[in-house]
Design a protein around this motif. Sequence first.
Motif, PDB file in Angstrom:
ATOM      1  N   THR A   5       5.274 -10.932   7.706  1.00 24.43           N
ATOM      2  CA  THR A   5       5.033  -9.571   7.237  1.00 24.43           C
ATOM      3  C   THR A   5       5.834  -8.613   8.098  1.00 24.43           C
ATOM      4  O   THR A   5       5.892  -8.768   9.323  1.00 24.43           O
ATOM      5  CB  THR A   5       3.533  -9.209   7.334  1.00 24.43           C
ATOM      6  OG1 THR A   5       2.788 -10.121   6.524  1.00 24.43           O
ATOM      7  CG2 THR A   5       3.269  -7.787   6.867  1.00 24.43           C
ATOM      8  N   TYR A   7       6.198  -4.458   8.810  1.00 29.27           N
ATOM      9  CA  TYR A   7       5.778  -3.073   8.611  1.00 29.27           C
ATOM     10  C   TYR A   7       7.067  -2.271   8.695  1.00 29.27           C
ATOM     11  O   TYR A   7       7.659  -2.123   9.766  1.00 29.27           O
ATOM     12  CB  TYR A   7       4.740  -2.657   9.658  1.00 29.27           C
ATOM     13  CG  TYR A   7       3.428  -3.350   9.415  1.00 29.27           C
ATOM     14  CD1 TYR A   7       2.437  -2.742   8.652  1.00 29.27           C
ATOM     15  CD2 TYR A   7       3.193  -4.636   9.900  1.00 29.27           C
ATOM     16  CE1 TYR A   7       1.239  -3.393   8.381  1.00 29.27           C
ATOM     17  CE2 TYR A   7       1.999  -5.296   9.638  1.00 29.27           C
ATOM     18  CZ  TYR A   7       1.038  -4.674   8.882  1.00 29.27           C
ATOM     19  OH  TYR A   7      -0.143  -5.316   8.608  1.00 29.27           O
ATOM     20  N   VAL A  30       6.532 -10.411   3.254  1.00 28.05           N
ATOM     21  CA  VAL A  30       5.697  -9.356   2.702  1.00 28.05           C
ATOM     22  C   VAL A  30       6.178  -8.072   3.363  1.00 28.05           C
ATOM     23  O   VAL A  30       6.229  -7.982   4.594  1.00 28.05           O
ATOM     24  CB  VAL A  30       4.200  -9.600   3.015  1.00 28.05           C
ATOM     25  CG1 VAL A  30       3.364  -8.410   2.576  1.00 28.05           C
ATOM     26  CG2 VAL A  30       3.733 -10.895   2.378  1.00 28.05           C
TER      27      VAL A  30
END
Length: 143
Positions: A5, A7, A30
């Motif tokens: 993932t 951010y 992701v």
Amino acid sequence: MSDITIYHNPACGTSRNVLALIRNSGEDPVVIEYLKTPPDRATLVGLILAMGTPVRELLRQKGTPYDELGLGEPQWTDAQLMDFMLQHPILINRPIVVTPLGTRLCRPSEAVLDILPQPQQAAFCKEDGEAVIDANGHRIDKR
């Protein structure tokens, strides 16, 4: 679904380079655009704990309300600093990457290479033209 993932802030060159390095390892992470979908308190706390860094080190100063809020002052507790980050997600430095090998604030962008489970698959240059990965998928030593 990927076990990586990021951010991400698509307006940030470092964040774009990190995303490209992840994809260069064959992963489709992701992608959480944290300015559109900010983390909740539990997620933010979890990221900070996983990185093992002080809360202050995650604060971004450039292009944020950091100075006008007086966040450089020592009176703010970690909890208060996290409150500010939750109210103003732009204060969260980026990109933060979570992989099975760790969680890290990836500044400089090459820091992501230390936590990617798969090797780089091709040569890679940053947006500014700086070569990071050679044609054999190996990190270029800058010494």
